[in-house]
Design an enzyme around this catalytic site. Structure first.
Site, PDB file in Angstrom:
ATOM      1  N   ARG A 213      24.385  63.410 -45.536  1.00  0.00           N
ATOM      2  CA  ARG A 213      25.482  64.374 -45.899  1.00  0.00           C
ATOM      3  C   ARG A 213      26.160  64.173 -47.508  1.00  0.00           C
ATOM      4  NH1 ARG A 213      27.951  66.414 -40.881  1.00  0.00           N
ATOM      5  NH2 ARG A 213      25.976  66.412 -39.660  1.00  0.00           N
ATOM      6  N   GLU A 215      28.216  64.808 -49.267  1.00  0.00           N
ATOM      7  CA  GLU A 215      29.798  65.243 -49.130  1.00  0.00           C
ATOM      8  C   GLU A 215      30.367  63.888 -50.046  1.00  0.00           C
ATOM      9  OE1 GLU A 215      30.706  64.463 -45.010  1.00  0.00           O
ATOM     10  OE2 GLU A 215      30.677  66.473 -44.668  1.00  0.00           O
ATOM     11  N   ARG A 221      36.320  57.391 -43.255  1.00  0.00           N
ATOM     12  CA  ARG A 221      35.646  57.809 -42.283  1.00  0.00           C
ATOM     13  C   ARG A 221      34.342  58.620 -42.451  1.00  0.00           C
ATOM     14  NH1 ARG A 221      38.670  62.163 -39.396  1.00  0.00           N
ATOM     15  NH2 ARG A 221      39.034  63.306 -41.182  1.00  0.00           N
ATOM     16  N   HIS A 222      34.166  58.800 -43.871  1.00  0.00           N
ATOM     17  CA  HIS A 222      32.882  59.338 -44.286  1.00  0.00           C
ATOM     18  C   HIS A 222      31.880  58.606 -44.898  1.00  0.00           C
ATOM     19  CE1 HIS A 222      35.790  62.913 -43.936  1.00  0.00           C
ATOM     20  NE2 HIS A 222      34.439  63.513 -43.678  1.00  0.00           N
ATOM     21  N   GLU A 362      37.697  62.684 -35.218  1.00  0.00           N
ATOM     22  CA  GLU A 362      36.641  63.525 -34.673  1.00  0.00           C
ATOM     23  C   GLU A 362      35.340  62.531 -34.553  1.00  0.00           C
ATOM     24  OE1 GLU A 362      35.124  66.604 -36.996  1.00  0.00           O
ATOM     25  OE2 GLU A 362      33.089  66.385 -35.877  1.00  0.00           O
ATOM     26  N   SER A 365      30.649  66.862 -32.552  1.00  0.00           N
ATOM     27  CA  SER A 365      30.673  68.088 -32.487  1.00  0.00           C
ATOM     28  C   SER A 365      29.621  68.553 -31.367  1.00  0.00           C
ATOM     29  CB  SER A 365      30.374  68.930 -33.578  1.00  0.00           C
ATOM     30  OG  SER A 365      31.172  68.778 -34.479  1.00  0.00           O
ATOM     31  N   ARG A 412      31.193  56.146 -36.582  1.00  0.00           N
ATOM     32  CA  ARG A 412      32.636  56.437 -36.189  1.00  0.00           C
ATOM     33  C   ARG A 412      32.788  55.721 -34.843  1.00  0.00           C
ATOM     34  NH1 ARG A 412      34.456  62.262 -38.483  1.00  0.00           N
ATOM     35  NH2 ARG A 412      33.785  61.868 -40.606  1.00  0.00           N
TER      36      ARG A 412
HETATM   37  P1  AMO Z   1      28.566  67.412 -37.153  1.00  0.00           P
HETATM   38  O1  AMO Z   1      28.610  67.982 -38.502  1.00  0.00           O
HETATM   39  O2  AMO Z   1      30.133  67.759 -36.756  1.00  0.00           O
HETATM   40  O3  AMO Z   1      27.772  68.250 -36.202  1.00  0.00           O
HETATM   41  O4  AMO Z   1      28.449  65.945 -36.987  1.00  0.00           O
HETATM   42  C1  AMO Z   1      28.565  65.248 -35.843  1.00  0.00           C
HETATM   43  C2  AMO Z   1      29.410  63.907 -35.901  1.00  0.00           C
HETATM   44  O5  AMO Z   1      28.754  63.261 -37.174  1.00  0.00           O
HETATM   45  C3  AMO Z   1      29.783  62.424 -37.624  1.00  0.00           C
HETATM   46  N1  AMO Z   1      29.888  62.586 -39.044  1.00  0.00           N
HETATM   47  C4  AMO Z   1      30.017  61.853 -39.966  1.00  0.00           C
HETATM   48  N2  AMO Z   1      30.220  60.502 -39.749  1.00  0.00           N
HETATM   49  C5  AMO Z   1      30.129  59.530 -40.964  1.00  0.00           C
HETATM   50  N3  AMO Z   1      30.213  60.339 -42.284  1.00  0.00           N
HETATM   51  C6  AMO Z   1      30.267  61.632 -42.303  1.00  0.00           C
HETATM   52  N4  AMO Z   1      30.287  62.062 -43.437  1.00  0.00           N
HETATM   53  C7  AMO Z   1      30.085  62.405 -41.160  1.00  0.00           C
HETATM   54  N5  AMO Z   1      29.925  63.794 -40.817  1.00  0.00           N
HETATM   55  C8  AMO Z   1      29.798  63.782 -39.331  1.00  0.00           C
HETATM   56  C9  AMO Z   1      31.177  62.859 -36.926  1.00  0.00           C
HETATM   57  C10 AMO Z   1      30.652  64.097 -36.314  1.00  0.00           C
HETATM   58  O6  AMO Z   1      31.647  64.459 -35.176  1.00  0.00           O
HETATM   59  N6  AMO Z   1      24.406  69.435 -35.531  1.00  0.00           N
HETATM   60  C11 AMO Z   1      26.118  69.478 -34.978  1.00  0.00           C
HETATM   61  C12 AMO Z   1      26.028  68.178 -33.845  1.00  0.00           C
HETATM   62  C13 AMO Z   1      25.776  69.128 -32.771  1.00  0.00           C
HETATM   63  O7  AMO Z   1      26.310  70.285 -32.397  1.00  0.00           O
HETATM   64  O8  AMO Z   1      24.850  68.680 -31.600  1.00  0.00           O
HETATM   65  C14 AMO Z   1      26.413  68.375 -36.203  1.00  0.00           C
HETATM   66  O9  AMO Z   1      25.925  67.745 -37.049  1.00  0.00           O
HETATM   67  O10 AMO Z   1      31.390  62.024 -35.765  1.00  0.00           O
END
Ligand code: AMO
Length: 437
Positions: A213, A215, A221-222, A362, A365, A412
């Site tokens: 990602r 981001e 948590r990211h 979170e 998803s 997480r």
């Molecule tokens: P989403 O984007 O919500 O859903 O990502 C799923 C889970 O990944 C974790 N997460 C992260 N952990 C650490 N650093 C980050 N930058 C980060 N971004 C997300 C979170 C999040 O809930 N394709 C969908 C999933 C699906 O619907 O099956 C998806 O990627 O715990």
């Protein structure tokens, strides 16, 4: 001779064995030298009597080495109640130095006051700390429990590509990489491929793999790269089936962890592993907003309406505890505008998906997916993604079972289980300012 591990020594009393490990401590007394040796399963004492003529060569070798060096010893395993470390000592007959250690840049046994960045620079020394090693072992046990559950429930593990030709799901947050004379992207989720596997007839699949990602977030948590625990399964009737499967999966993983490490986690991390019971509480987003407003005077900011933010997640944990005596909460009925196009919507446009919040963050998803080609094209068009997802749309043209799934951020999960930050949790943290080691 095969190496015997510390936690296996009790099965080798009075035997001659080969033991290899790190030199943890050397206590050089007048009549005897005690050397504490360490491997990933624990510590053991090696005793060298100085009065014994035969030991002079061993003492000479030991006098040349530093702590944290590694050695290989031929030794006898002796039961001795006077030895505090497990009532066992090793009596060596041969010692070979296999690696000599320099002075360490910090004392990994006492990390108070050691800058986290320094620790991450020397992550392999940082992980020699018992607590940090446990993080790795506990995460491994957690995934073992979840994997076991999935294998038992007829899931097939897949491995999908991380180099992809189009910026996938949303077009944002993807890393672009040079691909010969072209461009490629790092996968931000295995989403499309796990669905493709179901279109191929695999019925139930999961993947544990890297997720990227782009981001630029410096939070607790990211990460820019993390481990996704993703699954997808066919022939569901509703996203309720998806939530129910996730409940079982988490219960299986946490139970495995509690059985093996529950006591250690309490002792070393000061936190309890709580096994949740089914069903986890569920709330619709608008009811949650209302509850947060009434109870805590919190209103979601304008730009986050239809979605959550970090503060709302914290309050959700409070509500989960106070109202439902639960650490978990499923939130449903997000706004379709805030969610990916592949989530199914019902005839009233209500999104058939959810997020799962655990201890205020979170972790997942999930959703029932839109598997009807025409509707999917419509949703993709609405988000302006039709061209980006052309290849994906093809999966739904030749028969595709109704299905759903979810993605858990494994880092997480471990982080929340042990009360850590993501930097402390990931084996090797990746963030906007960290690409090394
Ligand atoms: P989403 O984007 O919500 O859903 O990502 C799923 C889970 O990944 C974790 N997460 C992260 N952990 C650490 N650093 C980050 N930058 C980060 N971004 C997300 C979170 C999040 O809930 N394709 C969908 C999933 C699906 O619907 O099956 C998806 O990627 O715990």
């Amino acid at each position: 001779m095969k190496k015997v591990y510390v936690n296996e020594l009790k099965n080798h009393i009075d035997e001659e064995i080969s033991f290899s490990g790190f030199v943890d401590t050397i206590r050089d007394k007048k009549w005897v030298m005690f050397v504490i040796l360490r491997d990933s399963t624990g510590k053991v004492q090696m005793t060298i009597e100085k009065s014994d003529e035969n030991n002079q060569k061993l003492l000479e070798i030991m006098s040349t080495i530093s702590v944290e060096s590694t050695i290989k010893v031929k030794c006898k395993v002796v039961s001795n109640e006077a030895v505090k470390l497990g009532g066992i000592e090793l009596i060596p007959s041969e010692i070979e130095v296999t690696s000599l250690a320099l002075n360490l840049p910090f004392d990994y046994n006492n990390l108070d006051g050691v800058n986290l960045d320094t620790r991450l620079d020397y992550r392999w020394l940082d992980i020699r700390n018992e607590k940090n090693m446990l993080v790795r072992q506990i995460e491994s046990t957690l995934t073992e429990g979840m994997r076991e559950f999935l294998y038992k429930n007829n899931f097939t593990e897949i491995h999908s590509p991380k180099l992809i030709g189009t910026a996938s799901e949303s077009g944002s947050s993807v890393f672009e990489v040079k691909y010969f004379n072209d461009k490629a992207y790092l996968a931000q989720s295995p989403q499309f491929y796990k669905q493709m596997a179901l279109a191929a007839g695999l019925d139930r699949v999961f993947e544990v793999g890297p997720v990227f990602r782009a981001e630029n977030s410096n939070t607790n948590r990211h990460a820019t790269e993390f481990t996704g625990f993703d699954l997808e399964f066919s022939y569901i009737d509703s996203y309720e089936d998806v939530m129910s499967l996730e409940e079982d999966l988490l219960i299986a993983g946490l139970t495995k962890v509690k059985e093996k490490y529950g006591e250690k986690i309490k002792e070393i991390f000061g936190t309890e592993v709580v096994i949740p019971t089914k069903p986890f509480p569920r709330m619709k987003l608008k009811d949650l907003y209302q509850e947060m407003h009434d109870k805590y005077g919190f209103d979601i900011p304008e730009h986050d309406i239809g979605d959550m933010n970090a503060e709302a997640e914290k309050l959700t944990f409070k509500i989960a505890q106070e109202k439902f005596n639960s650490e978990f909460m499923f939130i449903t009925d997000y706004a379709a505008t805030k969610r990916p196009f592949y989530h199914m919507r019902d005839e009233n446009g209500v999104l058939q998906g959810y997020d799962l919040i655990w201890r205020g963050t979170e972790i997942t998803s999930g959703a029932q997916r839109e598997h009807r080609y025409e509707k999917l094209v419509e949703n993709a068009n609405e988000k302006g993604l039709k061209d980006d997802v052309k290849f994906y749309l093809q999966f739904f043209k030749y028969g595709c079972p109704p299905h759903g799934g979810f993605g858990i951020g494994l880092d997480r999960l471990t982080m929340l289980l042990l009360g850590l930050t993501i930097k402390e949790t990931q084996f090797i943290f990746r963030g906007p300012n960290r690409l090394n080691p």
